[in-house]
Write a protein that holds these residues in place. Structure first.
Motif, PDB file in Angstrom:
ATOM      1  N   LYS A   1     -25.338 -30.998  18.878  1.00  0.00           N
ATOM      2  CA  LYS A   1     -26.228 -30.868  17.725  1.00  0.00           C
ATOM      3  C   LYS A   1     -25.931 -29.594  16.945  1.00  0.00           C
ATOM      4  CE  LYS A   1     -30.011 -33.485  19.634  1.00  0.00           C
ATOM      5  NZ  LYS A   1     -31.404 -33.540  19.989  1.00  0.00           N
ATOM      6  N   ARG A   2     -26.129 -29.701  15.625  1.00  0.00           N
ATOM      7  CA  ARG A   2     -25.986 -28.524  14.767  1.00  0.00           C
ATOM      8  C   ARG A   2     -26.973 -27.450  15.201  1.00  0.00           C
ATOM      9  NH1 ARG A   2     -26.112 -32.202  11.138  1.00  0.00           N
ATOM     10  NH2 ARG A   2     -24.101 -32.808  10.359  1.00  0.00           N
TER      11      ARG A   2
ATOM     12  N   THR B   1     -24.551 -38.745  14.852  1.00  0.00           N
ATOM     13  CA  THR B   1     -26.011 -38.822  14.859  1.00  0.00           C
ATOM     14  C   THR B   1     -26.528 -38.110  13.619  1.00  0.00           C
ATOM     15  OG1 THR B   1     -26.269 -36.780  16.139  1.00  0.00           O
ATOM     16  CG2 THR B   1     -26.065 -38.843  17.388  1.00  0.00           C
TER      17      THR B   1
ATOM     18  N   PRO C   1     -20.324 -29.355  14.962  1.00  0.00           N
ATOM     19  CA  PRO C   1     -20.364 -30.502  15.864  1.00  0.00           C
ATOM     20  C   PRO C   1     -19.140 -31.418  15.792  1.00  0.00           C
ATOM     21  CG  PRO C   1     -22.515 -30.195  14.877  1.00  0.00           C
ATOM     22  CD  PRO C   1     -21.576 -29.241  14.192  1.00  0.00           C
TER      23      PRO C   1
ATOM     24  N   SER D   1     -22.945 -25.014  17.152  1.00  0.00           N
ATOM     25  CA  SER D   1     -23.484 -26.213  17.796  1.00  0.00           C
ATOM     26  C   SER D   1     -24.102 -25.881  19.138  1.00  0.00           C
ATOM     27  CB  SER D   1     -22.372 -27.233  18.047  1.00  0.00           C
ATOM     28  OG  SER D   1     -21.709 -27.573  16.872  1.00  0.00           O
TER      29      SER D   1
ATOM     30  N   ASP E   1     -24.317 -34.593  24.203  1.00  0.00           N
ATOM     31  CA  ASP E   1     -25.105 -34.502  22.977  1.00  0.00           C
ATOM     32  C   ASP E   1     -24.732 -33.196  22.269  1.00  0.00           C
ATOM     33  OD1 ASP E   1     -27.027 -35.641  21.283  1.00  0.00           O
ATOM     34  OD2 ASP E   1     -28.620 -34.391  22.117  1.00  0.00           O
TER      35      ASP E   1
ATOM     36  N   ARG F   1     -22.558 -37.693  19.376  1.00  0.00           N
ATOM     37  CA  ARG F   1     -22.878 -38.062  20.754  1.00  0.00           C
ATOM     38  C   ARG F   1     -21.693 -38.830  21.339  1.00  0.00           C
ATOM     39  NH1 ARG F   1     -28.269 -40.399  20.893  1.00  0.00           N
ATOM     40  NH2 ARG F   1     -28.811 -38.204  20.903  1.00  0.00           N
TER      41      ARG F   1
ATOM     42  N   ASP G   1     -28.028 -35.334  13.400  1.00  0.00           N
ATOM     43  CA  ASP G   1     -27.815 -33.885  13.424  1.00  0.00           C
ATOM     44  C   ASP G   1     -26.590 -33.452  14.229  1.00  0.00           C
ATOM     45  OD1 ASP G   1     -28.910 -34.641  15.819  1.00  0.00           O
ATOM     46  OD2 ASP G   1     -30.493 -33.133  15.835  1.00  0.00           O
ATOM     47  N   GLY G   2     -25.628 -34.367  14.420  1.00  0.00           N
ATOM     48  CA  GLY G   2     -24.425 -33.995  15.149  1.00  0.00           C
ATOM     49  C   GLY G   2     -23.627 -35.197  15.603  1.00  0.00           C
TER      50      GLY G   2
END
Length: 115
Positions: A83-84, A60, A37, A89, A81, A65, A62-63
């Motif tokens: 995310k892992r 965030t 990410p 990702s 957005d 934004r 989990d990653g």
């Protein structure tokens, strides 16, 4: 006359959006990448700054934004957005008024070129 005023008020309220409002809807683009990410976010972010100098990148849980909005009316126009995922990702682009792409070409092209 009252109907006209009511219609204008509804249109103004419908136009307001926040990042969480956009995230409740369907994404405009969805993809996966083998990049982590942070690497993907750092690749895309300069293009978002070119698009809107007030773009914000935040970490965030989990990653990452990215958020771009209009400084004049305080509305969020775009949210990316990141995310892992198991092997890299998952990336989702949310856009307010997705049909209106004038000036947004850099956002979509960076989405794809950084994958």
């Amino acid at each position: 006359m009252r109907i006209l005023i009511g219609a204008v008020a509804v249109m103004l309220l419908a136009g307001c959006s926040t990042p969480s409002d956009l995230l409740k809807g369907e994404p405009e683009l969805v993809a996966t990448t083998k990049k982590d990410p942070k690497t993907y976010a750092l690749c895309v972010y300069p293009h978002w700054q070119d698009y809107r100098s007030g773009s914000v990148m935040s970490e965030t849980q989990d990653g990452y934004r990215l958020v771009a909005g209009s400084e004049m009316n305080g509305q969020t126009d775009d949210v990316l957005d990141i995310k892992r995922a198991a092997a890299g990702s998952s990336v989702k682009l949310y856009q307010r008024m997705a049909w209106q792409q004038v000036g947004r070409s850099g956002v979509k092209s960076s989405f794809n070129s950084c994958l």
